[in-house]
Design a protein around this motif. Structure first.
Motif, short mmCIF file in Angstrom:
data_model
loop_
_atom_site.label_atom_id
_atom_site.label_comp_id
_atom_site.label_asym_id
_atom_site.label_seq_id
_atom_site.Cartn_x
_atom_site.Cartn_y
_atom_site.Cartn_z
N VAL A 146 0.92 -1.28 -0.16
CA VAL A 146 -0.62 -0.19 -0.07
C VAL A 146 0.82 1.23 -0.10
N GLY A 147 0.52 2.02 -1.14
CA GLY A 147 1.46 2.83 -1.31
C GLY A 147 1.10 4.51 -1.48
N PRO A 148 0.33 5.27 -0.09
CA PRO A 148 -0.28 6.08 -0.94
C PRO A 148 -0.25 7.29 -1.23
N ASN A 149 1.66 7.07 -1.38
CA ASN A 149 2.16 8.55 -1.88
C ASN A 149 2.91 8.91 -2.46
N PRO A 150 2.66 8.16 -4.40
CA PRO A 150 3.52 7.95 -5.41
C PRO A 150 3.95 9.04 -6.17
N ALA A 151 4.62 8.94 -6.63
CA ALA A 151 5.67 9.70 -8.06
C ALA A 151 6.00 9.62 -8.72
N LEU A 152 5.28 10.27 -9.67
CA LEU A 152 6.46 10.10 -10.99
C LEU A 152 8.29 10.08 -10.89
N GLY B 87 6.07 2.72 -0.93
CA GLY B 87 5.01 1.49 -1.89
C GLY B 87 5.32 1.01 -3.05
N GLN B 88 5.47 1.70 -3.93
CA GLN B 88 6.05 1.24 -5.25
C GLN B 88 6.80 0.64 -5.54
N GLY B 89 8.16 1.28 -4.69
CA GLY B 89 9.43 0.68 -4.80
C GLY B 89 9.57 0.07 -4.45
N ALA B 90 8.66 -0.47 -2.82
CA ALA B 90 9.12 -1.57 -2.58
C ALA B 90 7.96 -3.04 -3.44
N ALA B 91 7.03 -2.91 -3.73
CA ALA B 91 5.93 -2.93 -4.87
C ALA B 91 6.83 -4.07 -5.69
N LEU B 92 7.75 -2.91 -6.57
CA LEU B 92 9.34 -3.43 -7.82
C LEU B 92 10.01 -3.78 -7.55
N ALA B 93 10.25 -4.05 -5.54
CA ALA B 93 11.91 -4.97 -6.12
C ALA B 93 11.25 -6.03 -4.98
N LEU B 94 10.13 -6.29 -4.34
CA LEU B 94 9.44 -7.66 -4.22
C LEU B 94 9.54 -8.12 -5.75
N HIS B 95 8.52 -7.89 -6.63
CA HIS B 95 8.46 -8.78 -7.52
C HIS B 95 9.60 -8.92 -8.20
N ARG B 96 10.25 -8.12 -8.30
CA ARG B 96 11.96 -8.65 -9.32
C ARG B 96 12.90 -9.97 -8.13
N TRP B 97 12.80 -9.60 -6.76
CA TRP B 97 13.16 -10.64 -6.04
C TRP B 97 12.45 -11.80 -6.05
N ALA B 98 10.99 -12.32 -6.49
CA ALA B 98 10.03 -13.08 -6.09
C ALA B 98 9.83 -13.88 -7.40
N ASP C 37 0.89 4.12 -13.11
CA ASP C 37 0.57 3.19 -13.78
C ASP C 37 0.65 2.81 -14.56
N ALA C 38 1.08 2.91 -15.88
CA ALA C 38 1.30 2.09 -16.58
C ALA C 38 3.25 1.80 -16.89
N GLU C 39 3.49 2.31 -15.95
CA GLU C 39 5.17 1.80 -15.43
C GLU C 39 4.89 0.62 -14.89
N LEU C 40 3.45 0.29 -13.57
CA LEU C 40 3.78 -0.67 -12.67
C LEU C 40 3.16 -1.77 -13.32
N LYS C 41 2.22 -1.72 -14.18
CA LYS C 41 1.36 -2.64 -15.54
C LYS C 41 2.84 -3.44 -16.28
N ASP D 129 -1.79 -13.04 0.53
CA ASP D 129 -1.67 -13.25 2.34
C ASP D 129 -1.29 -12.40 3.24
N ALA D 130 -0.32 -10.65 2.35
CA ALA D 130 0.20 -9.67 3.55
C ALA D 130 0.15 -8.71 3.21
N PHE D 131 -0.31 -7.67 3.45
CA PHE D 131 -0.32 -6.60 3.40
C PHE D 131 1.31 -5.73 3.84
N ALA D 132 1.44 -4.57 2.70
CA ALA D 132 2.93 -4.15 3.13
C ALA D 132 2.66 -2.47 3.41
N LEU D 133 2.42 -1.81 4.63
CA LEU D 133 2.14 -0.03 4.69
C LEU D 133 3.39 0.60 4.36
N CYS D 134 3.16 0.84 3.27
CA CYS D 134 4.83 1.76 2.67
C CYS D 134 4.82 3.14 2.81
#
Length: 164
Positions: A17-23, A52-63, A85-89, A149-154
């Motif tokens: 959960v990344g409530p404050n994303p950025a370009l 949150g966006q950085g954490a999601a990208l890192a987890l995705h690449r790691w897994a 949105d387009a970059e994350l997708k 299974d889990a939420f990460a609040l970032c």
């Protein structure tokens, strides 16, 4: 014990959960950056920012290839939000996005190569989140809970957020 432990090889499903994303923009300058002057960048890189966006990208690449699911829940607005949105997708993340009236902030890093790449950060203020926008994301998180299974609040919350 209330915590659920899973082996590292398990296909864990995490929603960041990344409530404050950025370009995020990074401008590199070959000479000293001068306040009050014209500074011409030698290069410009643009990518997704936000904790949150950085954490999601890192987890995705790691897994990668493990069958794990990584998603990101966020507020996005304007053209900068469309880019995020387009970059994350395109990176393969599941996105749970609430569109908001305020444009997603842009954060700019100035790299001064003449000063060993010393960074200077310029961070735009985040637009306010309206009560209805917050309620929409919270409802989407409630629905998505069964798929993770889990939420990460970032990261930080955006200003104007109603406290609950």
């Amino acid at each position: 014990h209330p915590c659920k432990y899973m082996p590292l090889h398990a296909a864990v499903r995490v929603l960041c959960v990344g409530p404050n994303p950025a370009l995020q923009k990074v401008l590199s300058f070959p000479s000293n950056v001068e306040l009050g002057g014209v500074n011409r960048a030698a290069s410009c890189d643009t990518y997704v920012g936000g904790k949150g966006q950085g954490a999601a990208l890192a987890l995705h690449r790691w897994a990668g290839g493990s069958g794990a699911t990584t998603g990101v829940a966020q507020f996005l607005g304007g053209g900068s939000g469309d880019f995020v949105d387009a970059e994350l997708k395109s990176a393969g993340l599941a996105t749970l996005t609430t569109r908001v009236g305020a444009a997603t902030r842009t954060c700019t890093t100035l790299l001064d190569e003449a000063n060993k790449g010393a960074p200077t950060e310029l961070i735009e203020p985040s637009g306010a989140v309206k009560e209805a926008e917050l309620a929409s994301l919270l409802a989407a998180l409630d629905q998505a809970a069964q798929n993770y299974d889990a939420f990460a609040l970032c990261g930080t919350t955006r200003r104007g957020r109603a406290v609950r």
